[in-house]
Design a protein around this motif. Sequence first.
Motif, short mmCIF file in Angstrom:
data_model
loop_
_atom_site.label_atom_id
_atom_site.label_comp_id
_atom_site.label_asym_id
_atom_site.label_seq_id
_atom_site.Cartn_x
_atom_site.Cartn_y
_atom_site.Cartn_z
N ASN A 76 -47.05 78.01 18.10
CA ASN A 76 -48.13 77.81 19.05
C ASN A 76 -48.45 79.17 19.65
O ASN A 76 -47.72 80.13 19.46
CB ASN A 76 -47.72 76.81 20.15
CG ASN A 76 -46.31 77.08 20.65
OD1 ASN A 76 -45.93 78.22 20.86
ND2 ASN A 76 -45.54 76.02 20.84
N ASN A 94 -44.85 73.42 23.99
CA ASN A 94 -45.19 74.77 24.45
C ASN A 94 -44.79 74.87 25.92
O ASN A 94 -45.62 74.84 26.82
CB ASN A 94 -46.69 75.03 24.26
CG ASN A 94 -47.03 76.52 24.25
OD1 ASN A 94 -46.15 77.37 24.28
ND2 ASN A 94 -48.31 76.83 24.22
N ALA A 144 -46.07 80.48 27.51
CA ALA A 144 -46.85 79.30 27.18
C ALA A 144 -48.27 79.40 27.71
O ALA A 144 -49.17 78.71 27.22
CB ALA A 144 -46.18 78.05 27.76
N ARG A 184 -43.71 81.90 16.03
CA ARG A 184 -44.01 80.78 16.93
C ARG A 184 -44.88 79.78 16.20
O ARG A 184 -45.61 80.12 15.28
CB ARG A 184 -44.77 81.27 18.16
CG ARG A 184 -43.92 81.91 19.20
CD ARG A 184 -44.75 82.32 20.40
NE ARG A 184 -45.27 81.18 21.15
CZ ARG A 184 -45.70 81.25 22.41
NH1 ARG A 184 -45.67 82.41 23.04
NH2 ARG A 184 -46.17 80.19 23.03
#
Lengths: 253, 253
Positions: B147, B84, B112, B145
């Motif tokens: 994360n 990330n 992130a 994604r």
Amino acid sequence: MDPSHKPTYRPPRLFVEANLAAGLEIATDREQARYLLKVLRRQAGAPVLLFNGRDGEWLASVEPLGRADAKLVLKEQTRPQPLNDGPWLVFAVIKRGPMELLAEKATELGAAKLLPIKTSRSQSEKINEGRLYRIVHEAAEQSERLNAPEIATVQTLPELLANWPNDRLLIIGDESGTAPPMLSVLADNPGQPFAFMSGPEGGFAPGELDGLGDLPFVAKVGLGPRVLRAETAAIAGLTLGQAALGDFKASRG
Amino acid sequence: MDPSHKPTYRPPRLFVEANLAAGLEIATDREQARYLLKVLRRQAGAPVLLFNGRDGEWLASVEPLGRADAKLVLKEQTRPQPLNDGPWLVFAVIKRGPMELLAEKATELGAAKLLPIKTSRSQSEKINEGRLYRIVHEAAEQSERLNAPEIATVQTLPELLANWPNDRLLIIGDESGTAPPMLSVLADNPGQPFAFMSGPEGGFAPGELDGLGDLPFVAKVGLGPRVLRAETAAIAGLTLGQAALGDFKASRG
């Protein structure tokens, strides 16, 4: 016209339909009067900036007429009317909330024209033109533009392409993963008038973009490794286009 | 988890808290079961993709347990867990609607970490961490994604700066009109880890950014001639940063 977006050290800015010239007096509508007198608590003589998309920006003073009405007395032009020569945004009709967000953000980012299209995956073919008109004019007030994007009537992609001006690049956000990054494509076209085109939720249908790559004014571009919502792709595409080709290179006056 | 955003040719993607490994079985919560069984009308054995932010992406099959409950049987890993390592977004706490929009779009754009700060013009110092957690995880599901951005606790700008990692560029959207265009600044820093910082509605207070330009990791940049709303500046700043320094240069796997 949310007051929290109006710092107190700048006069409020209002879009009006009326002509603007020295000595004229403009009647406010109910919403404008409420905003100036009740929300901002402006007194007689308070400055306000007006624009109509034609006559530049004008300084005026508020003259209350009782408690719920006011007129605006024009003083002097503070900025000339600029050309509305920004990018165009072509977008598949999507649901109301994201589409209204797209219209607001496109206005902030300088779009000169919004062109809705119907695609095979469009959730709807309808737009509420009155609401979009109000949204883009409020966004113009907020962003200190002196014009708002023109809103075209809904058309199909073939109809759009049949009348496309050849000198305007049509940049298509391509989610297939095979298109080159947008900035690397744009680097080859400095100063080029452009439009960005975003698809419906779920993307264009297979085949729907076939053949477009052969058109001389079309460039398919990538916007990174994630799947972007339709309105996010539109905002990102306009941002990158303005930064590479458009007026993000200019500073604020 | 809006079904209109899930094209039927891709399996649905769900964020789960549980560990993911071959042979494990995951209990769904009520919302996930409703989504799979009622909204998407998935039958026994239908494929679904799962991620938890730690163990990569896994293919699982839906096994209904009656009409309103289901379990998910893990088959095989389809993607390894990536780092990330995207950009950070520092943002002044603003009103709930625009702040939630900002969190959703920052997730789509690959952020992130989200770092809320309180400023002298912040309308509030509170964030609803539970709602933001849900929003960024839904946006991670949508955008494919594996994360979601970490959400830091609210701090002041001096607190933030005291712990800033010197190797991460802090790009500040500067509305004074004197800062150079963002892309021209970033061109000098290829490959640089970065954060973008957006202000409150109405901008930072006079003096609030004084001295920041002297910090070695700070770059003040311009985002064009219009006044952008706070959330628009954040989205535009992350987009340009990702395009110039980040993973917009990568294509979709």
